[in-house]
Each structure stands twice: as structure tokens, then as C-alpha cells.
Design an enzyme around this catalytic site. Structure first.
Site, mmCIF file in Angstrom:
data_model
loop_
_atom_site.group_PDB
_atom_site.id
_atom_site.type_symbol
_atom_site.label_atom_id
_atom_site.label_comp_id
_atom_site.label_asym_id
_atom_site.label_seq_id
_atom_site.Cartn_x
_atom_site.Cartn_y
_atom_site.Cartn_z
ATOM 1 N N ALA A 74 0.808 -1.217 0.000
ATOM 2 C CA ALA A 74 0.000 0.000 0.000
ATOM 3 C C ALA A 74 0.841 1.267 0.000
ATOM 4 O O ALA A 74 0.399 2.303 -0.483
ATOM 5 C CB ALA A 74 -0.953 0.000 1.188
ATOM 6 N N THR A 75 2.056 1.200 0.532
ATOM 7 C CA THR A 75 2.907 2.401 0.469
ATOM 8 C C THR A 75 3.117 2.793 -0.987
ATOM 9 O O THR A 75 2.958 3.966 -1.364
ATOM 10 C CB THR A 75 4.257 2.138 1.168
ATOM 11 O OG1 THR A 75 4.000 1.886 2.553
ATOM 12 C CG2 THR A 75 5.208 3.313 1.026
ATOM 13 N N ASN A 156 -5.779 3.928 10.813
ATOM 14 C CA ASN A 156 -5.035 2.781 11.340
ATOM 15 C C ASN A 156 -4.623 2.933 12.793
ATOM 16 O O ASN A 156 -4.258 1.957 13.431
ATOM 17 C CB ASN A 156 -3.776 2.551 10.489
ATOM 18 C CG ASN A 156 -2.972 3.815 10.314
ATOM 19 O OD1 ASN A 156 -3.452 4.794 9.767
ATOM 20 N ND2 ASN A 156 -1.747 3.808 10.789
ATOM 21 N N SER A 205 -3.359 -3.534 0.810
ATOM 22 C CA SER A 205 -2.098 -4.205 1.135
ATOM 23 C C SER A 205 -2.378 -5.649 1.527
ATOM 24 O O SER A 205 -3.325 -5.917 2.277
ATOM 25 C CB SER A 205 -1.449 -3.459 2.300
ATOM 26 O OG SER A 205 -0.365 -4.188 2.799
ATOM 27 N N GLY A 206 -1.532 -6.579 1.077
ATOM 28 C CA GLY A 206 -1.752 -8.001 1.379
ATOM 29 C C GLY A 206 -1.622 -8.345 2.850
ATOM 30 O O GLY A 206 -2.446 -9.075 3.410
ATOM 31 N N HIS A 207 -0.602 -7.789 3.517
ATOM 32 C CA HIS A 207 -0.286 -8.326 4.846
ATOM 33 C C HIS A 207 -1.215 -7.851 5.957
ATOM 34 O O HIS A 207 -1.102 -8.286 7.098
ATOM 35 C CB HIS A 207 1.187 -8.063 5.201
ATOM 36 C CG HIS A 207 1.546 -6.653 5.506
ATOM 37 N ND1 HIS A 207 1.846 -6.220 6.771
ATOM 38 C CD2 HIS A 207 1.671 -5.563 4.707
ATOM 39 C CE1 HIS A 207 2.158 -4.935 6.730
ATOM 40 N NE2 HIS A 207 2.059 -4.507 5.496
ATOM 41 N N THR A 243 9.116 -7.033 -12.978
ATOM 42 C CA THR A 243 8.556 -8.383 -13.103
ATOM 43 C C THR A 243 7.492 -8.603 -12.041
ATOM 44 O O THR A 243 7.699 -8.271 -10.875
ATOM 45 C CB THR A 243 9.690 -9.427 -12.934
ATOM 46 O OG1 THR A 243 10.681 -9.136 -13.908
ATOM 47 C CG2 THR A 243 9.172 -10.837 -13.107
ATOM 48 N N CYS A 331 4.789 2.036 11.131
ATOM 49 C CA CYS A 331 5.729 2.762 10.262
ATOM 50 C C CYS A 331 6.277 4.010 10.955
ATOM 51 O O CYS A 331 7.278 4.561 10.531
ATOM 52 C CB CYS A 331 5.039 3.179 8.959
ATOM 53 S SG CYS A 331 4.258 1.821 8.132
HETATM 54 N N1 PMP Z 1 -2.015 2.633 4.836
HETATM 55 C C1 PMP Z 1 -2.431 2.230 6.044
HETATM 56 C C2 PMP Z 1 -3.719 2.782 6.591
HETATM 57 C C3 PMP Z 1 -1.673 1.317 6.777
HETATM 58 O O1 PMP Z 1 -2.107 0.921 7.992
HETATM 59 C C4 PMP Z 1 -0.463 0.831 6.232
HETATM 60 C C5 PMP Z 1 0.414 -0.131 7.003
HETATM 61 N N2 PMP Z 1 0.868 0.391 8.246
HETATM 62 C C6 PMP Z 1 -0.071 1.271 4.960
HETATM 63 C C7 PMP Z 1 -0.873 2.170 4.295
HETATM 64 C C8 PMP Z 1 1.185 0.803 4.312
HETATM 65 O O2 PMP Z 1 1.019 -0.509 3.801
HETATM 66 P P1 PMP Z 1 2.244 -1.402 3.351
HETATM 67 O O3 PMP Z 1 2.830 -1.970 4.615
HETATM 68 O O4 PMP Z 1 1.649 -2.459 2.466
HETATM 69 O O5 PMP Z 1 3.207 -0.550 2.607
#
Ligand code: PMP
Length: 391
Positions: A74-75, A156, A205-207, A243, A331
Site C-alpha cells: 500500500a505504500t 489505522n 495491502s496483502g499483509h 517483473t 511505520c
Molecule cells: N495505509 C495504512 C492505513 C496502513 O495501515 C499501512 C500499514 N501500516 C499502509 C498504508 C502501508 O502498507 P504497506 O505496509 O503495504 O506498505
């Protein structure tokens, strides 16, 4: 004193991949290793898997497969959306304006700081005491030259759900403005409806949904013009060179499908767990609940402050009691600064410096919540004298 069973309650930072996700991923890694862009048969097999995964994600989110772009998470999706949309518009050399909420994740917020350095006029919207953006503020901020508006689905750190439908309706009246939503924390817990929200850029985001790390998507509806962040090969319609991560993509499709199918059930279970946890919090007079307790709050995030106590000290006191929680967004948690998000919501430095985020998963049990409640009681009793000393 670390107890035997550790209770992990940091699901907003990351989730354990679902066993089916792990199995799928390792099968694909073992068997389908060719490059999906290669023209031989092996490449074709990999390409077919990607095509199928794209279709699954498109169905789950009710978009077309050509609107699904794979990224590294997602970043990257957020950077691609915000920087990509604004930079694409700047070839016209006309003035550009962009709108962001004060509570966005760093991967959105920092893009707007970068845009300011690039000469774009940026409006930062405040939030109310529930942590929600006011639609009337969006209405006032929108200008004829507004290129993009970024408002997340669920915050978040404290879980506030944003009024996306109302905001999207206002943005619709400005055909040049694109509505970007960071959907990372909502999927699998709340209903997602990009059409109803008039959302044209949407990041996942997958994780965060029991999928793998290092894979995400940017949904790009209606061919919003985007300047790529990465140049190279012509993958992903020339918008994202590199890729394709085939195992990650197949596993992500599985995680998204499971998250969407399980959403209603997850929401109910999480709501019950959250209410029980809030009960424990309200029994401890030192704790202040930051998360909205009513329908404005997502069912999986409980943010509390122990005013006077630094967030990281409280997190470690919980960890000693076998409960894993976090300070702010993972983060940003190593910055040791008051939380920008809690500051925007509470306007109170003491609360913003002492936030503790407990984030839940639908597979947790009521016993797990009891353990968290006991750990909170224990941690507060241990730390209370320190706070009193500080006064
Ligand atoms: N957006 C939100 C609201 C998140 O909680 C996070 C992860 N902390 C991210 C973006 C970033 O996602 P990723 O770890 O996949 O880069």
C-alpha cells in the site's frame, strides 16, 4: 516475566498469513517460476495465473480486471496514486491543488509534503473529536484546480471510519478532482463500495488481511491519468515497471477473496471482542479511550491513552505481561514523537504522547480479551506511581 501464551494484538500492523495463503504461495513458487512476460509456454502459465488472480480481485471489489494494478504494497499504491495523479496533471502547467486529511497514514501524508515541495498547493483537513473529516470542510476546500483528494477508509491508529459516501458525492461535482481512498484497514471488516463512494483510486495491502507482505494493489477506475513512479518494462499497462510477483499476486487474490467473503462474520465477532475490551478499559480510571466507541469506530481497533505515561513504556509493560500491542502506526512508532493522528483528533499533547493501540482479529477469543484486560490492569498498577511522581 513473559508468560507462556503470548497474545498478539497488533493486527493493524500486520497479520499472520492464512495457512491457505502460505500453501498457495509456496506451490506457485515451486511450480510456476517463469516470468509471466516471457513468450514461451511456461511464461504463458504464469501469465494465466496472474490473469486469474486479477479477475478474482476485480470480482471481489466489483471493478474491471483492467482496473487492478499490482504493486509492492500500500505504500507504493498510495505514492503511485497521489504523486502519479498530480504529476500527470502538471504537464498542462496549470496551477494544481490537492486535499488530504490530517490523519492519513504516513505513506499518503508524506506524499502531500513532497507535493508541497514541488509547488503544489495543499489543503490539510482537520478532523472532529470522533476523528472524522467533516464533509462540509471538504466542500469548502474543493477548488476548480483540485486534482486529488485523499481520505482513508479507516484510520489505522484509532479506527475512525470516514464518511466516504458523503465526501465522494461532493467530489463528484468537481469532475477534475479524483477521490483517492487508502482502503488498507477497512477491507475484511467493513463494506467496501467504490462505486457508491465515487472512489477512483483505491489502495490495498496483502499483509493486513492475512495475505503476504510486499504485495498490494492500486485500483484505478476510469483510466485516471497517472505518471508512473517506476520506469522500465511495460508491465501493468506501462504504469508500473518490474517483473510481476506471481506467488504474491496469487496469494493476495486468495486473501482478498477470503476477506470480502468473511467480512460480515468478521465484523460481528470483532464488534463483540471490542465491546468486551472497552469494558475493561472503562474499569480503569487512568485510561482514556481515544477510539470512537460508537458506529464511527471500526470494530478491530481500540486506542487508549494513559496520560503522563509514554506510549512505549506502556507497550513494554504490556509485553512483559504477554500482550503484544503498539504505540502508533508501526511505520512511525520508532519516531518517539507524539502521534500526529491523536494530536489532530484530541488536540491534546499528553493524550497524543501516551496512545496505545490494541488491534484485534476475528479469530481471537473472549479469553484472549480477558488476558488483555488483566494485562492492562497490571500494567497500569505498575506504572501508576511513576505517573504520580511525574506530576
Ligand atoms: N495505509 C495504512 C492505513 C496502513 O495501515 C499501512 C500499514 N501500516 C499502509 C498504508 C502501508 O502498507 P504497506 O505496509 O503495504 O506498505
Amino acid at each position: 516475566m513473559v508468560q507462556d501464551k503470548v497474545i498478539y494484538a497488533d493486527y493493524s500492523a500486520s497479520t499472520p498469513p492464512h495457512p491457505e495463503v502460505i500453501r498457495t504461495m509456496s506451490e506457485v513458487m515451486e511450480q510456476i517460476y517463469a516470468n509471466p512476460s516471457s513468450i514461451h509456454e511456461f511464461g504463458g502459465q504464469a501469465e494465466q495465473l496472474v490473469k486469474r488472480a486479477r479477475g478474482v480481485i476485480a470480482d471481489a471489489l466489483k471493478v474491471s480486471p483492467t482496473e487492478v494494478l499490482f504493486t509492492s504494497g500500500a505504500t507504493e499504491s498510495n505514492n503511485m496514486a497521489v504523486l502519479g495523479a498530480v504529476r500527470a496533471s502538471r504537464y498542462s502547467k496549470k496551477p494544481a491543488h490537492a486535499i488530504v486529511s490530517a490523519i492519513e497514514h504516513a505513506s499518503v501524508y508524506a506524499c502531500y509534503e513532497q507535493l508541497k515541495r514541488e509547488g503544489v498547493e495543499v489543503t490539510v483537513l482537520p478532523v472532529d473529536s470522533n476523528g472524522c473529516v467533516r464533509p462540509e470542510d471538504v466542500e469548502q476546500a474543493l477548488l476548480p484546480e483540485t486534482i486529488i483528494v485523499s481520505i482513508m477508509h479507516v484510520n489505522n491508529e484509532m479506527g475512525a471510519i470516514q464518511p466516504l459516501e458523503q465526501i465522494g458525492t461532493l467530489i463528484k461535482q468537481h469532475p477534475k478532482a479524483v477521490f483517492h481512498v487508502d482502503g488498507v484497514q477497512g477491507l475484511g471488516k467493513l463494506d467496501v463500495d467504490l462505486e457508491r463512494w465515487n472512489t477512483r483510486l483505491f489502495s490495498l495491502s496483502g499483509h493486513k488481511i492475512r495475505g503476504p507482505k510486499g504485495i498490494g494493489v492500486l485500483i484505478r477506475r476510469g483510466r485516471v491519468p497517472l505518471e508512473p513512479l517506476l520506469y522500465g518494462g511495460s508491465q501493468e499497462q506501462g504504469l508500473r515497471a518490474g517483473t510481476l510477483n506471481v506467488p504474491g499476486i496469487v496469494a493476495l487474490a486468495k486473501a482478498i477473496r477470503m476477506a470480502v467473503e468473511g467480512q460480515a462474520d468478521n465484523k460481528n465477532k470483532l464488534e463483540q471482542l471490542k465491546q468486551k475490551l472497552i469494558g475493561y478499559v472503562s474499569d480503569i480510571p487512568e485510561l482514556v479511550l481515544n477510539s470512537p466507541a460508537d458506529a464511527h469506530g471500526a470494530p478491530h481497533i481500540v486506542n487508549v491513552s494513559f496520560p503522563g505515561m509514554k506510549s512505549e513504556v506502556a507497550v513494554h509493560a504490556l509485553e512483559e505481561r504477554g500482550v503484544i500491542a503498539s504505540t502508533q502506526s508501526a511505520c512511525s512508532s520508532k519516531l518517539h514523537k507524539p502521534s500526529r493522528v491523536l494530536l489532530a483528533m484530541t488536540k491534546n499533547d499528553r493524550l497524543a504522547s501516551s496512545g496505545l493501540r490494541i488491534s484485534l482479529d476475528a479469530e481471537m477469543s473472549m479469553d484472549d480479551i480477558d488476558r488483555i484486560g488483566q494485562a492492562l490492569h497490571g500494567a497500569v498498577s505498575q506504572l501508576r506511581p511513576l505517573v504520580q511522581l511525574e506530576r
